[in-house]
Design an enzyme around this catalytic site. Structure first.
Site, short mmCIF file in Angstrom:
data_model
loop_
_atom_site.label_atom_id
_atom_site.label_comp_id
_atom_site.label_asym_id
_atom_site.label_seq_id
_atom_site.Cartn_x
_atom_site.Cartn_y
_atom_site.Cartn_z
N PHE A 8 0.70 -5.10 -6.84
CA PHE A 8 -0.69 -5.03 -7.28
C PHE A 8 -1.47 -3.99 -6.49
O PHE A 8 -1.31 -3.86 -5.28
CB PHE A 8 -1.39 -6.38 -7.09
CG PHE A 8 -0.86 -7.49 -7.95
CD1 PHE A 8 -1.42 -7.75 -9.19
CD2 PHE A 8 0.19 -8.29 -7.51
CE1 PHE A 8 -0.94 -8.78 -9.99
CE2 PHE A 8 0.68 -9.32 -8.30
CZ PHE A 8 0.12 -9.57 -9.54
N ASP A 9 -2.34 -3.28 -7.20
CA ASP A 9 -3.44 -2.58 -6.53
C ASP A 9 -4.38 -3.66 -5.98
O ASP A 9 -4.31 -4.82 -6.41
CB ASP A 9 -4.15 -1.69 -7.55
CG ASP A 9 -5.43 -1.09 -7.02
OD1 ASP A 9 -5.38 -0.45 -5.97
OD2 ASP A 9 -6.48 -1.28 -7.67
N ALA A 10 -5.24 -3.29 -5.05
CA ALA A 10 -6.16 -4.28 -4.47
C ALA A 10 -7.54 -4.23 -5.12
O ALA A 10 -7.94 -5.16 -5.82
CB ALA A 10 -6.28 -4.06 -2.96
#
Length: 224
Positions: A8-10
């Protein structure tokens, strides 16, 4: 489960990142009123820096110094102190994107989870702890630490090394940024999911494996 790893991106994928509210809180703690107009002037400096960072022409340290240079001079402090105060404020106002927690909890134990973010080291651990997610992820890959930012293939290669070189067909990258997250993943040869909350049209040159407007849709796709 089709994937062994979900990355995941944050910011704006797992966590809301309201920079204006963060700046307001930082300046409120300094006893200074901060307006939307002030923020728009700041963004004229800040936004191009992130483009340059993703393009590999400046470093994370450059962002920290350049974006707060005028404020540091105005308030007789240092750019690093300003940056730290801002990240502290961002951690304090942190909230999660809708269904992010539910998705993570549903995936835990069914796939290994990781984060690849272009954010700063100083924010990540504090934010994960505040959200009770410190033990959720097997790896948290931070561009500032690696020295390479998405969409560069180097940060994805670094993540794969940390992950033990799983088969690329068993890895999914999830993110809200069509360029850094999706194009970066596509060019590296892994499946991608675009969290497209605003239902923007897909670029002809960038084709995510999945295009969802809410993380609950991704949960249904992955676990159906």
């Amino acid at each position: 489960m089709k994937y062994d790893w979900v990355l995941f991106d944050a910011d704006e994928t797992l966590f809301r990142f309201d920079a204006f509210k963060g700046m307001q809180l930082m300046f409120e703690r300094m006893g200074v009123e901060y307006t939307r107009e002030d923020f728009e002037q700041y963004q004229k400096v800040n936004k191009p820096l992130w483009v340059d960072y993703q393009n590999g022409t400046i470093s994370a340290d450059d962002i920290k110094h350049i974006r707060f240079k005028s404020y540091a001079e105005q308030f007789n402090t240092t750019t690093l102190d300003m940056n730290s105060a801002f990240l502290d404020a961002m951690a304090d106002i942190c909230s999660m994107v809708p269904y992010a927690r539910e998705l993570l909890e549903a995936l835990k134990g069914k796939a290994k989870l990781g984060i690849i973010t272009n954010g700063f080291i100083e924010l990540q651990d504090v934010r994960l702890a505040k959200m009770g997610l410190s033990d959720m992820f097997d790896h948290v890959i931070i561009s500032e630490e690696v020295g390479i930012a998405k969409p560069d293939a180097g940060i994805f290669a670094h993540a794969m090394d940390k992950m033990g070189q799983p088969c690329k067909s068993r890895v999914l990258m999830v993110g809200d940024n069509l360029h850094s997250d999706v194009l970066g993943g596509v060019n590296f040869g892994i499946d991608t999911c675009w969290l497209n909350e605003a239902s923007h049209p897909v670029s002809d040159n960038i084709e995510p494996s999945y295009n969802v407007t809410c993380l609950s849709q991704l949960q249904s796709i992955l676990l159906s």
